[in-house]
Design an enzyme around this catalytic site. Structure first.
Site, mmCIF file in Angstrom:
data_model
loop_
_atom_site.group_PDB
_atom_site.id
_atom_site.type_symbol
_atom_site.label_atom_id
_atom_site.label_comp_id
_atom_site.label_asym_id
_atom_site.label_seq_id
_atom_site.Cartn_x
_atom_site.Cartn_y
_atom_site.Cartn_z
ATOM 1 N N TYR A 187 -6.562 18.949 -9.444
ATOM 2 C CA TYR A 187 -6.644 17.702 -8.679
ATOM 3 C C TYR A 187 -7.614 16.729 -9.354
ATOM 4 C CZ TYR A 187 -7.969 14.501 -4.926
ATOM 5 O OH TYR A 187 -8.257 13.375 -4.191
ATOM 6 N N GLY A 197 -4.531 5.587 3.650
ATOM 7 C CA GLY A 197 -3.495 4.566 3.525
ATOM 8 C C GLY A 197 -3.164 3.923 4.848
ATOM 9 N N ILE A 209 0.854 -1.193 0.000
ATOM 10 C CA ILE A 209 0.000 0.000 0.000
ATOM 11 C C ILE A 209 0.885 1.236 0.000
ATOM 12 C CG2 ILE A 209 -1.874 1.217 1.184
ATOM 13 C CD1 ILE A 209 -2.361 -1.492 2.709
ATOM 14 N N CYS A 257 1.063 5.487 3.265
ATOM 15 C CA CYS A 257 0.536 4.966 4.531
ATOM 16 C C CYS A 257 0.860 5.816 5.751
ATOM 17 C CB CYS A 257 1.052 3.547 4.771
ATOM 18 S SG CYS A 257 0.373 2.331 3.629
#
Length: 248
Positions: free
Chosen positions: A140, A14, A6, A9
């Protein structure tokens, strides 16, 4: 026992996703630009690695250290609020470097092992901004919409190899560090002519009808990672689910 890698994080979605997969008994490789081992459970099934998804050398080092994985979750991302007119193109490129090109680079890095094994899942985290137009997040939204198109097309390429790709679309998460991780990128992005409009937008953000929590996203990523159907998109959070129904 399956292994998930992942990205992003250090906080928010995350971090909670790493905790969730670990709680379900998976091996977890939690990556972040500046590793912090104090954020996650101490366990033989939890590893924290340094990773900057904008740097090819960092990606290569992380992949070598990780070894074989079963699922990649592309969660790393940076936020950006502001009037597009006032947003330097260097800032737009910075957002795309992490949100879009970082996702693509990480995906490309894992595909050889997934294809050879004829199994594997890539979960790309985007945003509910792709479901309905939202103000002051044009750059974004563009970065996340690009990931949506990339993922949908990639699904066709990988189908014959047994590799799945999924999209998780989180809603507005006021409890996350979305605005905090923008840093200096926010400075000067609301010029005076846009100020009255921006104030109304920010006021609306303070009184949302529904929001998304970190747990909502972690659970949606979990469902996506374990979903064997051709289904592509998973809305995460009450507000995102409502938008997805409207957009359908």
């Amino acid at each position: 026992m399956k292994t998930v890698l992942i990205t992003g994080c250090s906080s928010g979605y995350g971090l909670e996703t790493a905790r969730h997969f670990h709680a379900q008994g998976w091996n977890v490789i939690a990556t972040m630009r500046v590793p912090r081992t104090d954020l996650l459970p101490r366990s033989e099934r939890m590893r924290v690695l340094s990773l900057d998804v904008t740097r090819p050398d960092s990606i290569a080092a992380a992949m070598e250290a990780s070894g074989p994985i079963d699922v990649l979750v592309n969660n790393a991302g940076i936020g950006l609020f502001g009037a597009f007119e006032a947003t330097p193109m260097a800032t737009v490129r910075e957002v795309f470097d992490t949100n879009t090109f970082g996702t693509m680079a990480m995906t490309q890095a894992v595909l050889p092992q997934f294809r050879a094994r004829r199994s594997g899942v890539v979960v790309n985290v985007t945003s509910s901004a792709v479901l309905a137009p939202m103000p002051l997040v044009a750059a974004y939204t563009a970065s996340k919409t690009a990931v949506e198109g990339f993922t949908a097309s990639l699904a066709f390429e990988l189908e014959e190899f047994g590799v799945l790709v999924k999209l998780v679309q989180p809603g507005y998460g006021p409890s996350t560090a979305f605005t905090a991780n923008t840093g200096a990128r926010l400075e000067g992005l609301i010029p005076e002519p846009y100020a009255p409009y921006a104030q109304t937008v920010f006021a609306a953000f303070t009184q949302p009808a529904a929001v998304t929590t970190e747990a909502d996203v972690a659970q949606a990523v979990w469902r996506a990672a374990n979903d064997g159907s051709p289904g592509l998109r998973f809305a995460a959070g009450a507000d995102a689910v409502a938008l997805a129904r409207t957009a359908a």
